[in-house]
Design a protein around this motif. Structure first.
Motif, PDB file in Angstrom:
ATOM      1  N   VAL A 152       0.846  -1.200   0.000  1.00  0.00           N
ATOM      2  CA  VAL A 152       0.000   0.000   0.000  1.00  0.00           C
ATOM      3  C   VAL A 152       0.879   1.247   0.000  1.00  0.00           C
ATOM      4  CG1 VAL A 152      -1.798   1.255   1.248  1.00  0.00           C
ATOM      5  CG2 VAL A 152      -1.820  -1.252   1.216  1.00  0.00           C
ATOM      6  N   LEU A 153       1.953   1.215   0.782  1.00  0.00           N
ATOM      7  CA  LEU A 153       2.897   2.340   0.798  1.00  0.00           C
ATOM      8  C   LEU A 153       3.528   2.544  -0.582  1.00  0.00           C
ATOM      9  CD1 LEU A 153       5.482   3.298   3.450  1.00  0.00           C
ATOM     10  CD2 LEU A 153       6.304   2.792   1.159  1.00  0.00           C
ATOM     11  N   ILE A 154       3.907   1.461  -1.230  1.00  0.00           N
ATOM     12  CA  ILE A 154       4.510   1.561  -2.563  1.00  0.00           C
ATOM     13  C   ILE A 154       3.515   2.146  -3.564  1.00  0.00           C
ATOM     14  CG2 ILE A 154       5.380   0.179  -4.504  1.00  0.00           C
ATOM     15  CD1 ILE A 154       6.674  -1.672  -2.411  1.00  0.00           C
ATOM     16  N   ALA A 155       2.265   1.753  -3.445  1.00  0.00           N
ATOM     17  CA  ALA A 155       1.229   2.318  -4.318  1.00  0.00           C
ATOM     18  C   ALA A 155       1.119   3.824  -4.100  1.00  0.00           C
ATOM     19  CB  ALA A 155      -0.108   1.637  -4.044  1.00  0.00           C
ATOM     20  N   ALA A 156       1.246   4.259  -2.845  1.00  0.00           N
ATOM     21  CA  ALA A 156       1.201   5.696  -2.548  1.00  0.00           C
ATOM     22  C   ALA A 156       2.395   6.414  -3.162  1.00  0.00           C
ATOM     23  CB  ALA A 156       1.166   5.912  -1.037  1.00  0.00           C
ATOM     24  N   LEU A 157       3.564   5.783  -3.128  1.00  0.00           N
ATOM     25  CA  LEU A 157       4.755   6.372  -3.738  1.00  0.00           C
ATOM     26  C   LEU A 157       4.573   6.517  -5.245  1.00  0.00           C
ATOM     27  CD1 LEU A 157       7.649   4.481  -1.866  1.00  0.00           C
ATOM     28  CD2 LEU A 157       6.997   6.887  -1.607  1.00  0.00           C
ATOM     29  N   LYS A 158       3.967   5.541  -5.864  1.00  0.00           N
ATOM     30  CA  LYS A 158       3.774   5.592  -7.317  1.00  0.00           C
ATOM     31  C   LYS A 158       2.779   6.683  -7.708  1.00  0.00           C
ATOM     32  CE  LYS A 158       5.309   0.905  -8.277  1.00  0.00           C
ATOM     33  NZ  LYS A 158       5.016  -0.443  -8.807  1.00  0.00           N
ATOM     34  N   LYS A 159       1.830   6.962  -6.836  1.00  0.00           N
ATOM     35  CA  LYS A 159       0.914   8.072  -7.092  1.00  0.00           C
ATOM     36  C   LYS A 159       1.638   9.413  -7.020  1.00  0.00           C
ATOM     37  CE  LYS A 159      -3.387   5.867  -5.559  1.00  0.00           C
ATOM     38  NZ  LYS A 159      -4.494   5.901  -4.570  1.00  0.00           N
ATOM     39  N   LEU A 160       2.751   9.425  -6.306  1.00  0.00           N
ATOM     40  CA  LEU A 160       3.553  10.653  -6.179  1.00  0.00           C
ATOM     41  C   LEU A 160       4.592  10.789  -7.296  1.00  0.00           C
ATOM     42  CD1 LEU A 160       4.155  10.637  -2.307  1.00  0.00           C
ATOM     43  CD2 LEU A 160       2.549  12.066  -3.606  1.00  0.00           C
ATOM     44  N   GLY A 161       4.631   9.812  -8.208  1.00  0.00           N
ATOM     45  CA  GLY A 161       5.539   9.912  -9.345  1.00  0.00           C
ATOM     46  C   GLY A 161       6.666   8.906  -9.384  1.00  0.00           C
ATOM     47  N   VAL A 162       6.757   8.040  -8.399  1.00  0.00           N
ATOM     48  CA  VAL A 162       7.798   7.008  -8.397  1.00  0.00           C
ATOM     49  C   VAL A 162       7.427   5.917  -9.395  1.00  0.00           C
ATOM     50  CG1 VAL A 162       8.827   5.150  -7.027  1.00  0.00           C
ATOM     51  CG2 VAL A 162       8.556   7.444  -6.035  1.00  0.00           C
ATOM     52  N   SER A 163       8.400   5.492 -10.183  1.00  0.00           N
ATOM     53  CA  SER A 163       8.125   4.454 -11.182  1.00  0.00           C
ATOM     54  C   SER A 163       8.943   3.187 -10.950  1.00  0.00           C
ATOM     55  CB  SER A 163       8.418   4.984 -12.590  1.00  0.00           C
ATOM     56  OG  SER A 163       9.766   5.421 -12.685  1.00  0.00           O
ATOM     57  N   GLU A 164      10.046   3.283 -10.215  1.00  0.00           N
ATOM     58  CA  GLU A 164      10.918   2.136  -9.975  1.00  0.00           C
ATOM     59  C   GLU A 164      11.158   2.013  -8.472  1.00  0.00           C
ATOM     60  OE1 GLU A 164      11.353   1.351 -14.090  1.00  0.00           O
ATOM     61  OE2 GLU A 164      12.115   0.166 -12.418  1.00  0.00           O
ATOM     62  N   VAL A 165      11.033   0.802  -7.941  1.00  0.00           N
ATOM     63  CA  VAL A 165      11.177   0.609  -6.495  1.00  0.00           C
ATOM     64  C   VAL A 165      12.086  -0.577  -6.191  1.00  0.00           C
ATOM     65  CG1 VAL A 165       9.968   0.142  -4.317  1.00  0.00           C
ATOM     66  CG2 VAL A 165       8.862   1.531  -6.096  1.00  0.00           C
TER      67      VAL A 165
END
Length: 289
Positions: free
Chosen positions: A148-161
């Motif tokens: 869920v945290l990673i999904a939140a990061l991707k909404k902020l513009g993160v594409s690679e984790v």
């Protein structure tokens, strides 16, 4: 008649030996779980505990709600590449872990250290046993919350984790490696990880072990490597650091030059593995655009 009697006597014995041999062979090849010591005995995962009161200079900040989790966040907020670091049993407040996060962030990453223990790291003065505490702090459940945290990061513009995990957090990282949410994983002195876990890994993984680690000793780490060797599609790298015990990467003795050097080497190896995959992916994206 004597020969017939001997044959009839030997037959069940030979059958018993055959069954015993088969059972031993199966036991030798069966997946092994990296278990903690039973309650009341020595638990290497708790050696050299983090001093949570020894906070130093921190480049990051505390974010109260990031995908439903409190987190220490450091590095470039505009970076399309993020690293999530999952802590050991002592939690996200550990000063050395946050220092590692700041150092990784210096390479251009947004680094997040989530509070996956929900403000309840294990403490020696705890009124419950470590085994009872562990029952309410599942790394598998923590991995689901990290998604869920990673999904939140991707909404902020993160594409690679990428995900790095230490001890208990290594199990979190491995669980995430079975999903499609991330791109690369590094685990250091893992705990609770199984050989069967390695068979489900879907992304490049680096495993950093310690020669004297009793929680994940070299023979177990080599079993991990053998399981990964069977999957030709997943790149992996395994390294055993000489002369160090469990916790060497994030709970090292700062007054011991060898321990500091080893921890720095482990951090450099982790960063190189992340760079190999995350920065390569980003370069490909730039070329495609």
């Amino acid at each position: 008649m004597a020969a017939a009697t001997v044959r009839s006597t030997l037959a069940p014995c030979l059958l018993l030996l055959l069954l015993l041999s088969t059972a031993l062979a199966s036991a030798a090849t069966a997946p092994r779980l990296v278990l903690l010591a039973p309650s009341g005995s020595h638990t290497p995962c708790l050696d050299n505990p983090s001093d949570l009161t020894a906070a130093g200079d921190e480049a990051g900040e505390l974010v109260r709600d990031l995908g439903g989790l409190q987190a220490y966040v450091t590095g470039s907020r505009s970076s399309p590449r993020a690293i999530v670091l999952a802590s050991d049993y002592f939690g996200f407040q550990a000063p050395k872990l946050r220092k590692i996060a700041d150092q990784v962030a210096d390479d251009g990453y947004l680094v997040v250290v989530p509070d996956l223990l929900h403000g309840d790291p294990f403490r020696d003065e705890a009124k419950i046993s470590f085994q009872d505490w562990l029952k309410t702090h599942s790394p598998v459940e923590a991995a689901e919350k990290t998604k869920v945290l990673i999904a939140a990061l991707k909404k902020l513009g993160v594409s690679e984790v990428g995900v790095g995990g230490y001890c208990w957090g290594a199990k979190v990282a491995v669980e995430l490696s079975k999903s499609q949410e991330i791109q690369v994983v590094v685990i250091s002195h893992p705990s609770l990880v199984t050989v069967d876990d390695m068979k489900e890994v879907k992304h490049p993984i680096e495993i950093l072990g310690g020669e004297l680690d009793q929680a994940s000793p070299p023979p177990i780490v080599h079993q991990f490597q053998q399981a990964l060797d069977q999957n030709k599609k997943i790149d992996h790298f395994v390294k055993i650091f000489p002369g160090v015990a469990h916790g060497f990467a994030c709970r090292y003795n700062a007054s011991n030059a060898f321990a500091v050097k080893t921890a720095e080497e482990a951090r450099a190896d982790m960063l190189s593995w992340f760079n190999k995959y995350l920065k390569k992916h980003q370069e490909l994206s730039l070329h495609e655009s």
